[in-house]
Design a protein around this motif. Structure first.
Motif, short mmCIF file in Angstrom:
data_model
loop_
_atom_site.label_atom_id
_atom_site.label_comp_id
_atom_site.label_asym_id
_atom_site.label_seq_id
_atom_site.Cartn_x
_atom_site.Cartn_y
_atom_site.Cartn_z
N GLU A 1 -43.66 24.76 -98.27
CA GLU A 1 -44.86 24.02 -98.19
C GLU A 1 -44.55 22.70 -98.59
OE1 GLU A 1 -49.70 23.82 -98.75
OE2 GLU A 1 -48.66 25.78 -98.31
N LYS B 1 -47.62 20.53 -95.24
CA LYS B 1 -46.91 20.83 -94.04
C LYS B 1 -45.77 21.79 -94.54
CE LYS B 1 -47.97 16.53 -91.79
NZ LYS B 1 -47.32 15.22 -91.08
N THR B 2 -45.17 22.37 -93.54
CA THR B 2 -44.18 23.57 -93.74
C THR B 2 -42.75 23.01 -93.45
OG1 THR B 2 -44.34 24.63 -91.85
CG2 THR B 2 -45.64 25.36 -93.79
#
Length: 195
Positions: A65, A70-71
């Motif tokens: 992450e 966000k990843t």
């Protein structure tokens, strides 16, 4: 005094200053996380220190992450050239290279098919996420900053000192490993040398 001698004196002063700063930053730390920083010429970059990390072997996949929530999954970037950088806020050479990284990143276009992923070794940060956020804000960094909160990815890549950068080609293979800070010119040369 010749220009060459002056250059040697300035280089010695810079190295001495970096060593002093590193010692100051590590005094009082309970568990030093990394070995001393070593600058390596990209042409002589170390390869294959860890099993599975040999040149042209597949880069170990991971999902982390980012600071922005966000990843990032490395395998999803296959088809692009990836600059995978490992860094920490307490690392003086990391501080030195960040403006170069940002300048390089700010000039990238979609047509370049290049990604810069700067993994923060969050597990080593004394003050945690707030320290990372402050650092990113002060350097006005706009590239993705995945957080390695357990240092699992850092260990998977055999990172022993920071900064360490892996150049990953469009096939998802390790093209080079560079230990030490990079400048914008070197980043461009490394990217240009990859498939």
């Amino acid at each position: 005094m010749s220009k060459k001698m002056l250059g040697y004196i300035i280089t010695a002063l810079v190295i001495g200053t970096l060593i002093f700063i590193m010692v100051q930053n590590t005094v009082g730390q309970k568990d030093p996380v990394e070995a001393p920083i070593t600058q390596v010429n990209p042409e002589d970059a170390l390869q294959g220190e860890e099993e599975g990390l040999e040149q042209y072997s597949p880069a170990p996949d991971f999902t982390l992450e980012t600071l922005a929530g966000k990843t990032v999954t490395l395998s999803e970037l296959k088809g692009k050239k990836v600059i995978l950088n490992f860094w920490a806020t307490w690392c003086p050479p990391c501080k030195a290279e960040m403006p170069h990284m940002e300048s390089f990143y700010s000039k990238l276009t979609d047509e370049d098919q290049v990604e810069l992923i700067a993994v923060n070794v969050t597990e080593s940060e004394r003050r945690g996420l707030s320290e990372v956020e402050t650092f990113v804000d002060s350097y006005e960094l706009s590239f993705p900053i995945p957080l390695d909160k357990t240092a699992e990815v850092t260990h998977k890549y055999g990172v022993m000192s920071m900064p360490t950068t892996y150049m990953i080609d469009t096939q998802g293979r390790i093209a080079q490993k560079i230990i030490g800070p990079l400048d914008e010119k070197t980043l461009n040369e490394l990217v240009d040398s990859m498939d």
